[in-house]
Design an enzyme around this catalytic site. Structure first.
Site, PDB file in Angstrom:
ATOM      1  N   ASP A 100      15.512  33.161  43.165  1.00 13.67           N
ATOM      2  CA  ASP A 100      15.344  32.336  44.360  1.00 13.67           C
ATOM      3  C   ASP A 100      13.957  32.461  44.971  1.00 13.67           C
ATOM      4  O   ASP A 100      13.749  32.079  46.116  1.00 13.67           O
ATOM      5  CB  ASP A 100      16.378  32.738  45.425  1.00 13.67           C
ATOM      6  CG  ASP A 100      16.091  34.101  46.039  1.00 13.67           C
ATOM      7  OD1 ASP A 100      15.954  34.185  47.270  1.00 13.67           O
ATOM      8  OD2 ASP A 100      15.988  35.070  45.282  1.00 13.67           O
ATOM      9  N   ASP A 128      18.152  37.358  39.195  1.00 10.67           N
ATOM     10  CA  ASP A 128      17.693  38.145  40.332  1.00 10.67           C
ATOM     11  C   ASP A 128      18.937  38.575  41.114  1.00 10.67           C
ATOM     12  O   ASP A 128      20.032  38.033  40.919  1.00 10.67           O
ATOM     13  CB  ASP A 128      16.757  37.271  41.179  1.00 10.67           C
ATOM     14  CG  ASP A 128      16.275  37.969  42.425  1.00 10.67           C
ATOM     15  OD1 ASP A 128      15.893  39.147  42.333  1.00 10.67           O
ATOM     16  OD2 ASP A 128      16.302  37.336  43.498  1.00 10.67           O
ATOM     17  N   ASP A 171      19.099  39.878  45.070  1.00 12.43           N
ATOM     18  CA  ASP A 171      19.128  39.407  46.450  1.00 12.43           C
ATOM     19  C   ASP A 171      18.733  37.940  46.527  1.00 12.43           C
ATOM     20  O   ASP A 171      17.661  37.550  46.055  1.00 12.43           O
ATOM     21  CB  ASP A 171      18.166  40.234  47.302  1.00 12.43           C
ATOM     22  CG  ASP A 171      18.549  41.699  47.344  1.00 12.43           C
ATOM     23  OD1 ASP A 171      19.391  42.064  48.169  1.00 12.43           O
ATOM     24  OD2 ASP A 171      18.006  42.466  46.531  1.00 12.43           O
TER      25      ASP A 171
END
Length: 228
Positions: free
Chosen positions: A181, A22, A24
Site C-alpha cells: 500500500d 506487505d 501494515d
C-alpha cells in the site's frame, strides 16, 4: 466493487504462481493501535488526541511519519531517539488491541492455502514487532515466510527483502506478485523483478496508488484472485 484488478503500467505477467504481501496497510489495519501509541505521547504532553483519520495515512511510515505528524519531530532533532523509543514502547505494550485483518483478507489467504499457492509477508516493521503482532493476529492462514525490516541487508524500497522471501519460498521472482500500500512497495517489487499490485484499500489511498507505476491496483483484496 469492480471485481477485476486494473492493469495500469507495464505488461502484466498474470497468472501469478506466488504472492508476497506487505503487512501494515495491506494485510492488517494496524492504524488504530499505531495512532493510540502516538496519542498517548500527546496526552502526556498536555495535547489533545489527533483523529484516526488524520493519522491513518502515516501508518505505513511507522514511527517516523507518525512522530512528524503528531509532534512535529524530525529525525535530525535533538531527542529524536528518545521520542522514537517512547513511541515504540507504547506500541509494543498494546500491539494488537484494535488491529484487525482488512475485510476480505482472511478468506483470500485461506483460498491461497487451498490452491497451494505459496505466499509470504515482507514488511519494513522490525522483527521484534512483526513477530509480536503475528502471534496475536489471526490472518486465517499461516504465511510460508515472514521477512521483516531487519531481516535482509536493506529494507524496502531495496529489493533485498523480496528476494530473500523468494529464496525462502523457493519461488521464481518473475512469477510472483507483490502487494503493498506504499510507493516503496512498488519500487521494491519492480527492483526485484516482480510485478506489483497497489492496495488502494490501504493507507496510500485510491488516488495516490494509481500513480506508483504498479501493474495492478486492487480496490479490495478479493480482486487478487482474478490474477492467479
Amino acid at each position: 466493487m469492480n471485481t477485476l484488478a486494473r492493469n495500469l503500467a507495464g505488461a502484466s505477467r498474470a497468472p501469478y504462481r506466488s504472492v508476497l504481501f506487505d503487512l501494515d496497510g495491506t494485510l492488517a489495519d494496524s492504524a488504530p493501535d499505531l495512532a493510540e501509541a502516538l496519542n498517548r505521547m500527546r496526552r502526556r504532553r498536555g495535547l489533545v488526541d489527533l483523529p484516526l483519520e488524520q493519522l491513518r495515512p502515516m501508518a505505513s511510515h511507522g514511527a517516523r511519519g507518525l512522530l512528524q505528524t503528531g509532534l512535529g519531530a524530525q529525525p535530525q532533532d535533538p531527542g529524536w531517539g528518545a521520542l522514537r523509543e517512547e513511541f515504540l514502547a507504547n506500541y509494543e505494550a498494546s500491539i494488537c488491541v484494535l488491529t484487525r485483518p482488512f475485510e476480505g483478507i482472511e478468506p483470500l489467504l485461506r483460498e491461497l492455502q487451498r490452491r497451494a499457492i505459496p505466499w509470504g509477508i515482507v514488511t519494513n516493521k522490525l522483527a521484534r514487532y512483526t513477530d509480536a503482532l503475528l502471534r496475536r493476529l489471526d490472518l486465517g492462514a499461516a504465511p510460508g515466510c515472514v521477512v521483516s525490516g531487519d531481516t535482509a541487508a536493506r529494507a524496502k524500497p531495496a529489493p533485498d527483502p523480496l528476494l530473500h522471501a523468494a529464496a525462502a519460498l523457493r519461488i521464481d521472482p518473475a512469477g510472483c506478485l507483490y502487494v503493498g500500500d506504499d510507493l516503496r512497495d512498488v519500487q521494491a517489487a519492480l527492483a526485484a523483478g516482480m510485478d506489483a499490485a497497489a492496495a488502494a484499500y490501504g493507507y496510500g489511498g485510491p488516488q495516490a496508488s494509481r500513480n506508483w507505476g504498479a501493474q495492478h491496483v486492487l480496490d479490495h483484496p478479493a480482486e487478487l484472485l482474478a490474477l492467479l
